[in-house]
Design an enzyme around this catalytic site. Structure first.
Site, PDB file in Angstrom:
ATOM      1  N   HIS A 142      -1.137  37.380  48.901  1.00  0.00           N
ATOM      2  CA  HIS A 142      -0.927  36.145  48.425  1.00  0.00           C
ATOM      3  C   HIS A 142      -1.976  35.146  48.209  1.00  0.00           C
ATOM      4  O   HIS A 142      -2.360  34.475  47.392  1.00  0.00           O
ATOM      5  CB  HIS A 142       0.402  35.632  49.093  1.00  0.00           C
ATOM      6  CG  HIS A 142       1.478  36.600  48.636  1.00  0.00           C
ATOM      7  ND1 HIS A 142       2.823  35.905  48.237  1.00  0.00           N
ATOM      8  CD2 HIS A 142       1.572  37.873  48.777  1.00  0.00           C
ATOM      9  CE1 HIS A 142       3.547  36.949  48.116  1.00  0.00           C
ATOM     10  NE2 HIS A 142       3.096  38.077  48.326  1.00  0.00           N
ATOM     11  N   ASP A 162       4.220  29.216  46.946  1.00  0.00           N
ATOM     12  CA  ASP A 162       4.659  30.764  46.740  1.00  0.00           C
ATOM     13  C   ASP A 162       5.996  30.719  46.795  1.00  0.00           C
ATOM     14  O   ASP A 162       6.816  29.816  47.292  1.00  0.00           O
ATOM     15  CB  ASP A 162       3.922  31.170  48.045  1.00  0.00           C
ATOM     16  CG  ASP A 162       3.241  32.740  47.654  1.00  0.00           C
ATOM     17  OD1 ASP A 162       3.916  33.261  46.651  1.00  0.00           O
ATOM     18  OD2 ASP A 162       2.556  33.136  48.507  1.00  0.00           O
TER      19      ASP A 162
END
Length: 534
Positions: free
Chosen positions: A50, A151
């Site tokens: 990520h 995120d």
């Protein structure tokens, strides 16, 4: 209750002034109007896959004049991206860092990432995620950025950043005093196909549960509501959160509600790879969606990308080794930064690679001990096999002409990097959405083949050890003429060309990126954004 205070340490302390125009006077007395930079916070999850893609995106934002991106991270995670930020700065794209302490969850100092936490302690990383809520609240309220790209697990940033507007005048927030009136963009490191599959299966999860009242759940699950071809997946290969309640199940609705209420969603994909799924996603899963992959092609990522100085040293060793191999001869083997094998499976994989007779480069997690390795194995294979311990520069390796196939767990970054490089895949999914990604690779776009057609499972307790004979056979067959590699390579090459076109000036991903930044710049100058809570 007021959020707990944290001893924030700042690399660069930002002004809390929101983006706005102001007047100044030039040396010759002429009045000029200058625009304050658009300050955008990027907040990635504590996972290397990520962080890498969000940092790449931040570097792309930094390439636009008047945009000031800041990555918000903990110290040990920041160490993994500093080299990338230094490289970006050398190219004139400056990305700032804002550090906060990793929440105390019982992990050793410096262990702040799923990739570095032992398998038995990964739950602690998710606990740290939950504890980050109050930290994010205080950071965003203290620094007042003009936009937040957060995120997907950080669902709370939507309500923190939310605003209400009517016409062009900002109104008072309608939820609570934390609402700041700035756009939150959700970042998805997972592609549209997997998201749609999980969304649609989540709606029927009661039918997938073990204790659903039937003698046994359906062994093969047909995914409802997908465009295009029918997709079926064995129940054993589905993510656990769809079959039994866990922390993901509990957070799923909150994440999805926040996603649908926020300003829009940035997805790490490109239209040519997931065309009809991208269009479906735009209609059902986001108010707005921008598909900005392949970011690695346009962010000038170096061999240190995601691994810091240690990763750079390992990368140089790998590339030197590949330089001595024939074009298309090497099988690159990598199962990502947080997937685990048992010692028994590691030994079978090692023996299978040896028996295949093919040159291979195998990336092994640094946290894994050598107890699985048979005595003398590494010495026997040293002439045609390299075992790289720790982080490796996957983009650079896949782009090397010596690599002819990629044995992969089908993590989404790995899939994107393989198709971007035009490398065909041998698929061996292990956990979570990887079995779903494999369906896209093998069944939908045809850029790979499965290693093993025997029984497979997502749950560790249900996994079958894939034997060395099957591994050797799959690798040997795939690398030989007529074994499926030619067809998969042809499709991968087509996708690589499409990826490059998407990233070029006027391409779909480049245009989506420009549209996103344009919209945020315009919103910052107006001082308004659409309501995120309407």
């Amino acid at each position: 209750m007021a959020p707990e205070k944290w001893p924030f340490r700042h690399i660069i302390i930002h002004s809390v002034m929101a983006a706005a125009s102001f007047s100044a006077t030039s040396d010759d007395g002429v009045a000029v109007t200058e625009i304050a930079p658009l300050r955008v916070f990027f907040i990635p999850f504590f996972a290397s896959s990520h962080m890498i893609t969000m940092v790449d995106l931040a570097c792309l934002f930094a390439g636009r004049p008047g945009v000031e991106p800041t990555v918000v991270l903990t110290p040990a995670n920041a160490d993994l991206i500093r080299s990338t930020l230094d490289r970006s700065a050398a190219a004139g794209r400056f990305v700032r860092l804002l550090l906060f302490p990793f929440p105390s969850v019982g992990l050793p100092d410096g262990v702040e990432n799923i990739a570095t936490a032992p398998a038995s302690d990964t739950w602690r990383v998710y606990k740290a995620l939950e504890l980050a809520q109050s930290i994010h609240d205080e950071l965003i309220r203290l620094h007042r950025p003009d936009a937040v790209v957060a995120d997907i697990p950080y669902w709370w940033t939507t309500s923190i950043a939310a605003c209400w507007f009517r016409g062009s005048v900002r109104q008072a927030p309608i939820s609570n005093t934390a609402d700041l009136g700035i756009p939150r963009i959700t970042f998805h490191a997972v592609g549209c196909f997997a998201q749609l599959v999980m969304n649609n299966l989540f709606r029927i999860r009661s039918e997938l549960a073990i204790n659903n009242g039937s003698s046994s759940p359906t062994p093969i699950v047909s995914v409802p509501g997908l465009p295009g071809r029918s997709i079926s997946i064995p129940r054993a290969e589905l993510p656990n959160f769809l079959k039994a309640p866990n922390h993901v199940t509990a957070a799923w609705d909150r994440m999805k509600q926040a996603q649908l209420k926020c300003h829009g969603v940035v997805v790490n994909t490109f239209s040519a790879l997931e065309g009809e799924y991208c269009e479906e996603y735009r209609m059902v899963d986001a108010r707005r969606a921008w598909f900005v992959c392949p970011v690695a092609l346009t962010a000038n990522a170096g061999i240190e990308r995601g691994g810091g100085e240690t990763g750079e040293a390992t990368g140089k060793e790998c590339l030197r080794w590949l330089d001595e191999r024939e074009e298309g001869s090497v099988v690159f083997v990598c199962f990502g930064s947080w997937c685990f094998f048992t010692d028994e499976q590691q030994r079978e994989l090692a023996a299978g690679l040896e028996a295949s007779g093919r040159p291979f480069l195998w990336a092994v997690r640094a946290a894994e001990e050598n107890g699985w390795m048979e005595e003398g194995w590494e010495e026997r294979v040293k002439e045609r096999g390299l075992v790289a311990r720790g982080w490796v520069p996957q983009v650079a390796i896949l782009g090397h002409q010596a690599v002819g196939a990629f044995l992969t767990h089908c993590g989404w970054n790995s899939v994107l990097e393989a198709v971007t490089a035009g490398v065909p895949m041998l698929t061996w999914p292990l956990v979570f959405k990887q079995f779903i990604n494999e369906r896209l690779v093998v069944e939908v776009v045809g850029a790979g083949r499965r290693v093993w057609e025997g029984p497979r499972a997502e749950a560790e307790a249900e996994k079958t050890v894939v034997p060395r004979e099957a591994i050797a056979s799959a690798v040997t067959r795939f690398m030989e003429a007529g074994g499926g590699r030619e067809e998969a390579a042809k499709k991968a090459t087509e996708l690589a060309e499409a990826a490059r076109a998407a990233a070029e000036e006027g391409g779909s991903s480049q245009q989506d990126l420009e549209n996103l930044i344009d919209e945020l710049v315009a919103a910052g100058r107006r001082g308004t954004v659409e309501s995120q809570l309407a």
